[in-house]
Scaffold this active site. Structure first.
Site, mmCIF file in Angstrom:
data_model
loop_
_atom_site.group_PDB
_atom_site.id
_atom_site.type_symbol
_atom_site.label_atom_id
_atom_site.label_comp_id
_atom_site.label_asym_id
_atom_site.label_seq_id
_atom_site.Cartn_x
_atom_site.Cartn_y
_atom_site.Cartn_z
ATOM 1 C CE1 TYR A 96 -4.001 2.096 0.590
ATOM 2 C CE2 TYR A 96 -2.645 3.213 2.232
ATOM 3 C CZ TYR A 96 -3.779 3.160 1.451
ATOM 4 O OH TYR A 96 -4.707 4.185 1.530
ATOM 5 C CE LYS A 136 -3.668 4.858 -1.699
ATOM 6 N NZ LYS A 136 -4.745 5.409 -2.560
#
Length: 235
Positions: A147, A151
């Site tokens: 993640y 991002k």
């Protein structure tokens, strides 16, 4: 608005509708949720709203969805890349599938939707791209290598696209939310501990992120920016 059937995406869709924008909700699985958000938007704000099921990580599927939206609405002026998933786990035990799937949805999905909207933005010499990243992409977060990487990559994508499209009057910015209260997080037992780490002393709302998105839509002289909405958590 991708990932627009719930949470932050739905809040952004409602906020932009309140400003008079027609809304296309792009979602991955929950037909009922997408339909409910659209019906609410049409009732409350008297704008056009339609919903489109799409796996944004699929290049051709994203292309067909963008074409369908253009056909239904005539043009696209605002793209909010909000679709995202998590598959948390420590790196030592994370599967290749879990790493790749998060990258594919969160980062590749944003590229796919942007890629297929760019030609229209260039023809109309204007547009707004808003990518929903995370402070995990700025700070890193244990148990979220996939993640955080997705991002952080989205921040790089934002800045590159901003440089490429600025001469055409098109802006591209990112919003980096911190801990935001949604249906997925409202029951977490450690909320008090989380609040203690946030300088403003409170957990944010989806509406806080939506207000930032509305600002970036109106801000014609801001591009390549990463706007934190985190109560100071990532200072």
């Amino acid at each position: 608005v991708t990932g627009g059937s719930r949470g932050i995406g739905a809040a952004i869709a409602r906020k932009l509708a309140s400003k008079g924008a027609d809304i296309a909700i792009v979602y991955s699985s929950d037909d009922n949720a997408a339909s409910a958000v659209c019906e609410e938007i049409k009732k409350d704000f008297s704008v056009n709203c339609r919903f489109y099921r799409c796996d944004v990580s699929d290049f051709e599927e994203a292309k067909k969805t963008v074409a369908a939206i253009k056909n239904d609405f005539g043009s696209i002026y605002i793209l909010v890349n909000n679709a995202g998933i998590t598959r948390d786990g420590l790196s030592a035990m994370m599967s290749e599938e879990d790493f790749r799937r998060v990258i594919d949805v969160n980062l590749v999905g944003a590229f796919n939707m942007t890629r297929h909207c760019i030609a229209g933005f260039i023809r109309q010499r204007g547009g707004r791209i808003i990518n929903i990243t995370s402070i995990s992409g700025l700070m890193g977060n244990a148990g979220q290598a996939n993640y955080s990487a997705s991002k952080a990559g989205l921040i790089g994508l934002t800045k590159a696209i901003a440089r490429e499209l600025a001469p055409r009057g098109i802006t591209c910015n990112a919003i980096a939310p911190g801990f935001i209260l949604t249906d997925m997080t409202k029951d977490l037992a450690q909320q008090d501990e989380i609040k203690s780490r946030i300088p403003l002393g409170s957990i944010g709302s989806a509406e806080d992120v939506a207000s930032a998105a509305a600002y970036l839509v109106e801000a014609s002289y801001v591009t390549g920016e990463v706007l934190r909405v985190d109560g100071g958590l990532a200072m």
